[in-house]
Write a protein that holds these residues in place. Structure first.
Motif, PDB file in Angstrom:
ATOM      1  N   HIS A  29       0.847  -1.197   0.000  1.00 10.15           N
ATOM      2  CA  HIS A  29       0.000   0.000   0.000  1.00 10.15           C
ATOM      3  C   HIS A  29       0.886   1.251   0.000  1.00 10.15           C
ATOM      4  N   PRO A  30       0.720   2.132  -1.033  1.00  7.99           N
ATOM      5  CA  PRO A  30       1.655   3.258  -1.163  1.00  7.99           C
ATOM      6  C   PRO A  30       1.711   4.189   0.047  1.00  7.99           C
ATOM      7  N   ASP A  31       0.551   4.516   0.628  1.00  8.79           N
ATOM      8  CA  ASP A  31       0.565   5.435   1.772  1.00  8.79           C
ATOM      9  C   ASP A  31       1.239   4.809   2.989  1.00  8.79           C
ATOM     10  N   LEU A  32       0.954   3.528   3.202  1.00  8.07           N
ATOM     11  CA  LEU A  32       1.586   2.841   4.341  1.00  8.07           C
ATOM     12  C   LEU A  32       3.093   2.716   4.132  1.00  8.07           C
ATOM     13  N   ARG A  33       3.454   2.414   2.890  1.00  5.70           N
ATOM     14  CA  ARG A  33       4.879   2.286   2.567  1.00  5.70           C
ATOM     15  C   ARG A  33       5.592   3.627   2.773  1.00  5.70           C
ATOM     16  N   ASN A  34       5.015   4.682   2.183  1.00  4.54           N
ATOM     17  CA  ASN A  34       5.667   5.996   2.256  1.00  4.54           C
ATOM     18  C   ASN A  34       5.748   6.526   3.683  1.00  4.54           C
ATOM     19  N   SER A  35       4.662   6.323   4.427  1.00  6.61           N
ATOM     20  CA  SER A  35       4.660   6.864   5.805  1.00  6.61           C
ATOM     21  C   SER A  35       5.637   6.080   6.686  1.00  6.61           C
ATOM     22  N   SER A  36       5.706   4.769   6.485  1.00  9.16           N
ATOM     23  CA  SER A  36       6.628   3.958   7.295  1.00  9.16           C
ATOM     24  C   SER A  36       8.083   4.280   6.951  1.00  9.16           C
ATOM     25  N   GLN A  37       8.338   4.445   5.653  1.00  3.18           N
ATOM     26  CA  GLN A  37       9.707   4.818   5.243  1.00  3.18           C
ATOM     27  C   GLN A  37      10.053   6.207   5.803  1.00  3.18           C
ATOM     28  N   HIS A  38       9.050   7.055   5.824  1.00  4.94           N
ATOM     29  CA  HIS A  38       9.227   8.430   6.310  1.00  4.94           C
ATOM     30  C   HIS A  38       9.717   8.411   7.767  1.00  4.94           C
ATOM     31  N   ILE A  39       9.052   7.640   8.598  1.00  7.63           N
ATOM     32  CA  ILE A  39       9.435   7.612  10.016  1.00  7.63           C
ATOM     33  C   ILE A  39      10.765   6.880  10.201  1.00  7.63           C
ATOM     34  N   GLU A 101       1.056  14.962  10.743  1.00 11.94           N
ATOM     35  CA  GLU A 101       1.123  16.266  10.086  1.00 11.94           C
ATOM     36  C   GLU A 101       0.942  16.103   8.570  1.00 11.94           C
ATOM     37  N   VAL A 102       1.524  15.055   8.022  1.00 15.09           N
ATOM     38  CA  VAL A 102       1.475  14.858   6.566  1.00 15.09           C
ATOM     39  C   VAL A 102       0.199  14.122   6.149  1.00 15.09           C
ATOM     40  N   TRP A 103      -0.139  13.047   6.871  1.00 14.35           N
ATOM     41  CA  TRP A 103      -1.254  12.188   6.429  1.00 14.35           C
ATOM     42  C   TRP A 103      -2.529  12.334   7.272  1.00 14.35           C
ATOM     43  N   GLY A 104      -2.455  13.003   8.399  1.00 14.14           N
ATOM     44  CA  GLY A 104      -3.653  13.178   9.243  1.00 14.14           C
ATOM     45  C   GLY A 104      -3.714  12.223  10.421  1.00 14.14           C
TER      46      GLY A 104
ATOM     47  N   ASN B  82     -11.606   2.990  15.983  1.00 12.21           N
ATOM     48  CA  ASN B  82     -12.180   3.381  14.698  1.00 12.21           C
ATOM     49  C   ASN B  82     -13.133   4.561  14.797  1.00 12.21           C
ATOM     50  N   GLN B  83     -13.419   4.985  16.026  1.00 11.02           N
ATOM     51  CA  GLN B  83     -14.334   6.111  16.143  1.00 11.02           C
ATOM     52  C   GLN B  83     -13.634   7.390  16.607  1.00 11.02           C
ATOM     53  N   ILE B  84     -12.340   7.398  16.526  1.00 11.38           N
ATOM     54  CA  ILE B  84     -11.611   8.613  16.909  1.00 11.38           C
ATOM     55  C   ILE B  84     -11.724   9.632  15.767  1.00 11.38           C
ATOM     56  N   PRO B  85     -12.169  10.849  16.091  1.00 10.16           N
ATOM     57  CA  PRO B  85     -12.375  11.835  15.024  1.00 10.16           C
ATOM     58  C   PRO B  85     -11.055  12.417  14.495  1.00 10.16           C
ATOM     59  N   GLU B  86     -11.103  12.902  13.265  1.00 11.26           N
ATOM     60  CA  GLU B  86      -9.906  13.528  12.681  1.00 11.26           C
ATOM     61  C   GLU B  86      -9.614  14.839  13.406  1.00 11.26           C
ATOM     62  N   LYS B  87     -10.674  15.559  13.695  1.00 11.82           N
ATOM     63  CA  LYS B  87     -10.503  16.846  14.400  1.00 11.82           C
ATOM     64  C   LYS B  87     -11.481  16.912  15.546  1.00 11.82           C
ATOM     65  N   THR B  88     -11.078  17.581  16.611  1.00  6.81           N
ATOM     66  CA  THR B  88     -11.980  17.750  17.743  1.00  6.81           C
ATOM     67  C   THR B  88     -11.643  19.051  18.463  1.00  6.81           C
ATOM     68  N   LYS B  89     -12.582  19.499  19.302  1.00  5.34           N
ATOM     69  CA  LYS B  89     -12.339  20.730  20.064  1.00  5.34           C
ATOM     70  C   LYS B  89     -11.189  20.501  21.035  1.00  5.34           C
TER      71      LYS B  89
END
Lengths: 324, 255
Positions: A29-39, A101-104, B82-89
């Motif tokens: 999976h590209p995102d998993l690969r990139n993020s793991s390599q990143h760290i 920061e990069v992927w959320g 799986n229910q942790i929000p992306e953003k929260t107060k």
């Protein structure tokens, strides 16, 4: 000049661990690969895999390949870092943007869970039941330590015992487990396993106490984070506990500053650190750290004479002297 | 029959007590400190599936009980994470993000620890595969590459399928029964998931068809009846208003 860990003896093997990890996290999976390599590329001291390798040197008569075990321990550490960065809302780690920061945040959460699963897989638990058991136990304890730390932020009623409960789980046990895993994997005798485990445990305790002292006395550009950053987040460490236990008015002032969550910002934080220093919080903590170093070195007496033993002694000394 | 039900109730109570024991931490019950209320359905669903599937000659045994405990802990862990929000107060960050991450991690580790300590490591591979796939799918979902129905299948359907297959196998069932029970688990897990995720009636009907199909593949007898009653009761419980008219299992039709 920055002092660094002396891992010369296992430099080649550590490079192998690095290569192994880099190949292992080359996920489809590209995102998993990139993020793991990143760290992975962000680097790190690689203390934990180093202890697996060093401990394995004492009794490794069958030349067991320790690289996968060392890599698994680092992978578990990486998984916890990914989650820690969400918890700490960290934007950078080791000078690079964090995965969150990069992927959320949500991505980081799932990436951390995925990495943990891959670390367990790497151990091959059906074949290495003892090692799997050690890692499972430590993983539970680490989470308990982190939860306790979070629950107790800005709590000025904490005791030294509470602090030890936290740092044992947060730091010491994974280093102890790394030493134990290296010993178990190489079929070390039980006394050898115990000594290496205790060495790792005492060293880990000393390491964390020193870290907590450096948080308050280190230079920002050397320790890589703002001075007093733990205290600013409400994490009450040993120097603060010692200062709070002092029977004078400055201890009352310190309690007020912490309870007020440093409402005046840097000014309050600077005042708190000054009180901690004035009440010998740092000195007393360093004494405790040194005692743990002595205990760690005492454990080495039970191990066979070899160059690895000298390396472990040097590492203990380094922890005592380090400035970052 | 009555004594069997009583025994199952007792088994279930003991399993739930063990689950709570494993949820304890220094400052209380881990799922309580995050302020999350799990309903009875939530707490009983997977242990019930394990007991239901333990119908082989070895019956409910030490390993199936452990399976019931770890399956529920694994489920709770996924539910929390799986229910942790992306953003929260900012004011909610500790309760909605920080603590749930750590409690989810703790349960995840606890699951692994129980399997190691209770000598049930043979179950681990299936769960590791499950958790890997689930997290991959969540990432795909975040990238809008798959639907919520896909998540439902990956999260609830797969877990229930694995849990029931392992329980059936551990109780001594094999071959044909394993496949049918796994299929039943997949369908019933999806139904449970559909109620949790609020999926559309169409999706619910598809899952009902899977459950029906699995029951129809069972030879007539006590086991088939037991599964039919379970499916009927569960769907009645989960979807009181939605699809009862369309939901007729063999045992209901027979009666």
């Amino acid at each position: 000049m920055k002092k660094v860990f002396n891992f010369n003896e296992i430099k080649k093997d550590l490079n192998k661990v690095e290569k192994f990890l880099s190949d292992y996290v080359n996920f489809p999976h590209p995102d998993l690969r990139n993020s793991s390599q990143h760290i992975l590329q962000a680097g790190g001291k690689r203390i934990r895999p180093a202890f697996v390798l060093l401990s394995g040197k004492f009794f490794n008569l069958n030349n067991t390949d320790l690289v996968p075990f060392a890599a698994a321990v680092e992978l578990i550490h990486m998984a916890t870092l990914v989650h820690d960065d969400i918890i700490d809302k960290a934007d950078t780690r080791r000078g690079k943007p964090t995965i969150r920061e990069v992927w959320g945040n949500k991505f980081s959460l799932h990436a951390g869970d995925y990495l943990f699963a891959q670390a367990i897989k790497l151990i091959n638990p059906q074949r290495n039941k003892k090692i799997a058991k050690v890692l499972a136990k430590i993983s539970v304890e680490m989470c308990q330590g982190e939860i306790q730390q979070l629950i107790s932020t800005f709590d000025t009623n904490q005791s030294v015992k509470d602090y030890f409960y936290r740092i044992k789980r947060k730091t010491a046990l994974l280093i102890a487990a790394s030493c134990k895993i290296g010993a178990i994997a190489t079929n070390a005798p039980q006394e050898g396993i115990n000594s290496l485990y205790k060495y790792g445990y005492y060293l880990g305790m000393a390491f964390q106490i020193k870290d907590d002292v450096l948080d308050m006395q280190g230079k920002c550009n050397v320790i890589g984070k703002p001075v007093g950053s733990d205290l600013a987040q409400g994490i009450i460490t040993l120097p603060t506990i010692f200062a709070l236990q002092t029977n004078n008015t400055s201890a009352i002032k310190l309690t007020k500053l912490i309870n007020g969550k440093f409402s005046n910002g840097q000014e309050d934080l600077d005042e708190a650190i000054a009180i901690i220093k004035a009440n010998d919080g740092l000195k007393k903590s360093l004494l405790i750290s040194k005692r743990y170093i002595i205990k760690a070195k005492e454990q080495l007496k039970f191990l066979p004479e070899c160059s690895t033993k000298t390396s472990l002694e040097q590492i203990a000394d380094y922890i005592n002297e380090r400035e970052f | 029959m009555n004594s069997n039900i009583r025994n199952l109730d007792l088994e279930l109570s003991l399993i739930i007590a063990r689950i709570y024991k494993h949820l304890k931490i220094k400052s209380g019950i881990s799922i309580d400190i995050i302020g999350k209320n799990f309903s009875n359905n939530d707490m009983l669903f997977f242990p019930q599936l394990v007991l239901l599937a333990s119908y082989g000659p070895k019956g409910i045994n030490k390993k199936t009980r452990t399976l019931a405990v770890v399956s529920q802990i694994m489920y709770l862990s996924t539910e929390i994470h799986n229910q942790i929000p992306e953003k929260t107060k900012v004011s909610n960050f500790k309760s909605k993000v920080q603590l749930p991450i750590l409690v989810g991690d703790l349960l995840y580790s606890r699951f692994y620890e129980i399997l190691c300590i209770e000598d049930c490591i043979e179950f681990l591979d299936d769960y590791i595969e499950y958790i890997s796939q689930l997290n991959l799918n969540w990432i795909n979902y975040l990238n809008n590459e798959i639907s919520l129905e896909d998540i439902c299948a990956s999260w609830y359907g797969e877990l229930a399928g694995i849990v029931m297959e392992l329980a059936a196998k551990t109780s001594g069932l094999n071959g044909y029964w394993l496949k049918v029970i796994k299929r039943y688990g997949y369908g019933i897990g999806n139904l449970f998931g559909a109620s949790k995720l609020g999926l559309e009636v169409n999706a619910v009907n598809t899952y009902l068809d899977i459950v029906n199909e699995a029951i129809n593949l069972m030879p007539p007898g006590e086991l088939k009846d037991t599964f039919s009653v379970h499916a009927h009761n569960l769907s009645k419980n989960l979807f009181t208003d939605v699809i009862q008219d369309q939901f007729e299992f063999s045992v209901v039709a027979e009666s």
